[in-house]
Design a protein around this motif. Sequence first.
Motif, PDB file in Angstrom:
ATOM      1  N   VAL A 195       0.835  -1.206   0.000  1.00 27.04           N
ATOM      2  CA  VAL A 195       0.000   0.000   0.000  1.00 27.04           C
ATOM      3  C   VAL A 195       0.869   1.254   0.000  1.00 27.04           C
ATOM      4  CG1 VAL A 195      -1.571   1.340   1.454  1.00 27.04           C
ATOM      5  CG2 VAL A 195      -1.993  -1.074   1.079  1.00 27.04           C
ATOM      6  N   SER A 196       1.887   1.269   0.868  1.00 27.47           N
ATOM      7  CA  SER A 196       2.638   2.514   1.044  1.00 27.47           C
ATOM      8  C   SER A 196       3.746   2.695   0.001  1.00 27.47           C
ATOM      9  CB  SER A 196       3.227   2.585   2.450  1.00 27.47           C
ATOM     10  OG  SER A 196       4.024   1.459   2.691  1.00 27.47           O
ATOM     11  N   LEU A 197       4.341   1.607  -0.459  1.00 26.98           N
ATOM     12  CA  LEU A 197       5.494   1.757  -1.359  1.00 26.98           C
ATOM     13  C   LEU A 197       5.222   1.360  -2.799  1.00 26.98           C
ATOM     14  CD1 LEU A 197       8.198   0.519   1.120  1.00 26.98           C
ATOM     15  CD2 LEU A 197       8.071   2.786   0.139  1.00 26.98           C
TER      16      LEU A 197
ATOM     17  N   ILE B  36      12.657   4.976   7.972  1.00 26.13           N
ATOM     18  CA  ILE B  36      11.625   5.916   7.508  1.00 26.13           C
ATOM     19  C   ILE B  36      12.224   6.879   6.481  1.00 26.13           C
ATOM     20  CG2 ILE B  36      10.157   7.850   8.222  1.00 26.13           C
ATOM     21  CD1 ILE B  36       9.791   6.322  10.912  1.00 26.13           C
ATOM     22  N   TRP B  37      13.407   7.400   6.767  1.00 22.52           N
ATOM     23  CA  TRP B  37      14.063   8.332   5.836  1.00 22.52           C
ATOM     24  C   TRP B  37      14.385   7.664   4.517  1.00 22.52           C
ATOM     25  CZ3 TRP B  37      15.262  13.381   5.312  1.00 22.52           C
ATOM     26  CH2 TRP B  37      15.031  14.203   6.423  1.00 22.52           C
ATOM     27  N   ARG B  38      14.852   6.413   4.622  1.00 19.67           N
ATOM     28  CA  ARG B  38      15.248   5.694   3.398  1.00 19.67           C
ATOM     29  C   ARG B  38      14.062   5.476   2.473  1.00 19.67           C
ATOM     30  NH1 ARG B  38      18.623  -0.018   3.444  1.00 19.67           N
ATOM     31  NH2 ARG B  38      18.050  -0.714   1.381  1.00 19.67           N
ATOM     32  N   LYS B  43       9.280  14.115   3.479  1.00 21.49           N
ATOM     33  CA  LYS B  43       7.822  14.315   3.446  1.00 21.49           C
ATOM     34  C   LYS B  43       7.106  13.274   4.317  1.00 21.49           C
ATOM     35  CE  LYS B  43       4.121  15.056   0.131  1.00 21.49           C
ATOM     36  NZ  LYS B  43       3.677  14.924  -1.257  1.00 21.49           N
ATOM     37  N   GLY B  44       7.538  12.029   4.180  1.00 24.12           N
ATOM     38  CA  GLY B  44       6.921  10.962   4.986  1.00 24.12           C
ATOM     39  C   GLY B  44       7.234  11.115   6.457  1.00 24.12           C
ATOM     40  N   ALA B  45       8.472  11.490   6.740  1.00 24.80           N
ATOM     41  CA  ALA B  45       8.895  11.648   8.131  1.00 24.80           C
ATOM     42  C   ALA B  45       8.112  12.777   8.811  1.00 24.80           C
ATOM     43  CB  ALA B  45      10.394  11.937   8.185  1.00 24.80           C
ATOM     44  N   SER B  76       5.236  -0.377   7.453  1.00 24.76           N
ATOM     45  CA  SER B  76       6.183  -0.752   6.374  1.00 24.76           C
ATOM     46  C   SER B  76       7.622  -0.517   6.818  1.00 24.76           C
ATOM     47  CB  SER B  76       5.945   0.082   5.120  1.00 24.76           C
ATOM     48  OG  SER B  76       4.637   0.006   4.699  1.00 24.76           O
ATOM     49  N   ALA B  77       7.870   0.657   7.424  1.00 25.24           N
ATOM     50  CA  ALA B  77       9.240   0.987   7.840  1.00 25.24           C
ATOM     51  C   ALA B  77       9.735  -0.015   8.887  1.00 25.24           C
ATOM     52  CB  ALA B  77       9.301   2.399   8.399  1.00 25.24           C
ATOM     53  N   LEU B  78       8.834  -0.400   9.781  1.00 28.23           N
ATOM     54  CA  LEU B  78       9.184  -1.378  10.823  1.00 28.23           C
ATOM     55  C   LEU B  78       9.459  -2.754  10.205  1.00 28.23           C
ATOM     56  CD1 LEU B  78       9.265  -1.075  13.889  1.00 28.23           C
ATOM     57  CD2 LEU B  78       6.896  -1.751  13.983  1.00 28.23           C
TER      58      LEU B  78
END
Lengths: 239, 110
Positions: A195-197, B36-38, B43-45, B76-78
């Motif tokens: 969803v997000s990527l 998260i940055w990667r 913008k996402g952060a 997703s980041a996790l």
Amino acid sequence: MAYYETRLRVDLQNSEEVAEYLNTCEQVGITNLIIEPLTSEFMITDAIKNQIQSLTNIKIYFRITMNPRNLKEFNRKIQKFNNFKYLLAVESSNKRIQLKASKDSRVDILTFSNIRKIKSISKGVLSLLSQNNTYLELSLSPLLINNKSEQSRNFRITYRFMERVLNSRVKYLLCGDAPSRFCLRNPRALISICVSLLDIPIQKAKMGFEKYPQTLVKDKFIKNDTQKFGNGFKLIGGG
Amino acid sequence: MKIKERQRYILFQIIKKKENMKVKKSIFLKTLWSSIWRYFGLKGANKMGLWLVELNNKNNYGILRVSQYSKEMAISALTLIKNINGMPIIFSTVKTSGTLKSLKKNNRIE
């Protein structure tokens, strides 16, 4: 939610390894799992099936994946799988094999586990898959690699081909296809990645992990049941 | 009229290769922010509103607080974190909830 992990490659002869993987799957929260042996020549017996099922509460299904190098080898190997009671998948970047496999009723899944194979998907294959009720499987394992530039390229290619798949009418499966125990992920977490990527709408992503694997397993049971001819038909007497 | 940003609490489980390995808060946060940055950039952060509520090494779980619309990004980041200091690790999300009380109550956390 009954999410499925539709591909986990394990050495079925090594019961310790199988137990470790299943333990990690339980911890991660996988409730339905389709396991495959490392080679397509491996015979899945009822004894092995019962032994593996006794190790865990996860619902386990089995599959075999063929990797033919050319069309002749595919034609030779597929003959062993007449009336095969488990799921049969074919993996190849050869377009002729993909076209033949998508027309063959013995093949349940056409799978693409790496970027080179994902790039070989064509419109013709997608059209044949949708006409013949064969499922297309895309692996998300190329998205979880360490090399940043390769990972970025993999995201781009998967995004492009996923758009093509979603615009066609083909039934698709999404899988984690973890190469090792610590690459296993909960299907719901993989949905978040989609969803997000990958910009896949959440309902479409959930279909790839829930609805389509469910119908795949159900269709296979109907095929195996000699009393049933297809959806909605059953032999009731005589014949 | 003030519009309060809604929060979501994410309960995640920590699955380590070595059971006695401790995950420090500072190292966890550093790894999570770099993830998260990667993948989502500045913008996402900005949208994340991230706060680490709890990290329990004894029972191998943690709770994150994020803004409502960045829940999927946080998960997703996790999920995309594969190792910490070279040690393979899995952060597997268990449950998300709108309130901390219901998250702890439904998952039997004190």
